[in-house]
Design a protein around this motif. Structure first.
Motif, mmCIF file in Angstrom:
data_model
loop_
_atom_site.group_PDB
_atom_site.id
_atom_site.type_symbol
_atom_site.label_atom_id
_atom_site.label_comp_id
_atom_site.label_asym_id
_atom_site.label_seq_id
_atom_site.Cartn_x
_atom_site.Cartn_y
_atom_site.Cartn_z
ATOM 1 N N LEU A 44 0.768 -1.482 -0.120
ATOM 2 C CA LEU A 44 -0.269 -0.304 -0.137
ATOM 3 C C LEU A 44 1.057 1.359 0.335
ATOM 4 N N TRP A 45 1.932 0.763 -1.240
ATOM 5 C CA TRP A 45 2.540 2.367 -0.806
ATOM 6 C C TRP A 45 1.661 3.637 -1.775
ATOM 7 N N ILE A 46 2.171 4.440 -2.138
ATOM 8 C CA ILE A 46 1.417 5.556 -2.229
ATOM 9 C C ILE A 46 2.670 6.462 -3.141
ATOM 10 N N GLY A 47 3.550 6.028 -2.889
ATOM 11 C CA GLY A 47 4.839 7.166 -3.572
ATOM 12 C C GLY A 47 6.093 6.627 -3.077
ATOM 13 N N ILE A 48 7.257 7.280 -3.777
ATOM 14 C CA ILE A 48 8.552 7.452 -2.915
ATOM 15 C C ILE A 48 9.692 8.840 -3.450
ATOM 16 N N GLY A 157 -5.403 8.077 -9.886
ATOM 17 C CA GLY A 157 -4.970 8.214 -11.564
ATOM 18 C C GLY A 157 -4.067 9.336 -11.720
ATOM 19 N N LYS A 158 -3.755 9.896 -10.860
ATOM 20 C CA LYS A 158 -2.883 11.215 -10.319
ATOM 21 C C LYS A 158 -1.301 11.244 -9.989
ATOM 22 N N ASN A 177 -3.880 5.637 -14.717
ATOM 23 C CA ASN A 177 -4.922 5.027 -14.423
ATOM 24 C C ASN A 177 -4.788 4.258 -13.647
ATOM 25 N N GLY A 178 -3.920 3.085 -13.593
ATOM 26 C CA GLY A 178 -3.256 2.460 -12.738
ATOM 27 C C GLY A 178 -3.096 2.263 -11.630
#
Length: 271
Positions: A44-48, A157-158, A177-178
């Motif tokens: 459940l990562w949302i970024g780096i 999606g952004k 979108n993924g």
């Protein structure tokens, strides 16, 4: 939940979260380039986010692109990216041409400039795309500059890309979108010697060298109890890849709880 530390208002986590998915032991190298890649688990990562000293480049003078005067058949990139719901992204800095103040464009690649690339997303019909930041001196970075790069899911999606360093900054929203909050995603950091028109093929012999890159800190981003938490991307949190083999990649890591890493790449064997 007790966190390891709070630095400048950021919540930092070094230990594993409860139920955090561990990364695979290994991945097969994808052919076509010399690269160092660190890939997270699919979770459940949302970024780096990370800060890096940009490397010094030494191109092989015998690998000139005869179809494009001034350019080599090798190029250099330092970037993040990920995979969510089967959609791959590569987003960061690429050694590129520049536009001079008089409006003319260089034949040679002379600076690092932001780029964004995604594969298509079959479920929504979103097409593959490649984009660059404008050829503007406000968005050029050079060897030995220290830049902070952030890639974060900010809306369904952004993805938001932010590059800051040496008194300059660039931000953009990149649609993919993924990437959704409910999808488990993996994120990666990559240092590469790319080769023109060689994707999926064995690497071409080259004497190109890329020395002196240093990741000063790298974090995976995660929402926990409505808090944004930065998880240290230390060696236990990623799958280590040295491609096409470790003979061409020199890596120095500081310790098992640190994300600091020095990286040298070479088409000549380093060992």
């Amino acid at each position: 939940m007790k966190y390891d530390d709070t630095i400048g208002g950021d919540i930092i986590q070094t230990d594993f979260f409860v139920n955090e998915i561990k990364p695979p032991a290994n991945y097969q190298c994808f052919l076509g380039a010399y690269y160092r890649k660190a890939v997270s688990s699919k979770d459940l990562w949302i970024g780096i986010e990370g800060s890096v000293v940009l490397p010094t480049l030494f191109f092989d003078p015998n690998r000139i692109d005869l179809t494009k005067p001034g350019k080599y058949l090798d190029n250099v990139s330092v970037y993040f990216g990920g995979n969510s719901d089967g959609q791959e992204t590569d987003i960061g800095l690429l050694w590129e041409i520049i536009r001079y103040d008089n409006g003319t464009v260089s034949n040679e690649r002379l600076a690092f400039r932001p780029f964004m690339r995604r594969t298509g997303h079959s479920k929504t019909g979103q097409a593959a795309i490649y984009q660059n930041a404008p050829a503007n001196k406000s968005f050029y970075w050079y060897s030995n500059d220290i830049v902070k790069i952030t890639l974060k899911l900010v809306e369904p999606g952004k993805l938001k890309l932010s590059v800051i360093g040496s008194g300059k900054s660039y931000e953009t929203i990149f649609e993919a979108n993924g990437y959704q909050y409910y999808n488990k995603a993996e994120y990666k950091r990559v240092n590469a010697i790319d080769q023109v028109a060689n994707e999926g093929k064995p690497v071409q012999p080259t004497k190109t060298k890329v020395f002196g890159a240093k990741w000063l800190e790298v974090y995976l981003l995660r929402m926990v109890n409505s808090n944004l938490v930065k998880a240290v991307m230390h060696p236990k949190r990623f799958t280590s890849m040295k491609c096409p083999s470790s003979n061409f990649i020199n890596v120095f890591s500081y310790d098992e709880n640190s994300s600091i890493e020095n990286i040298n790449l070479s088409g000549d064997c380093l060992v």
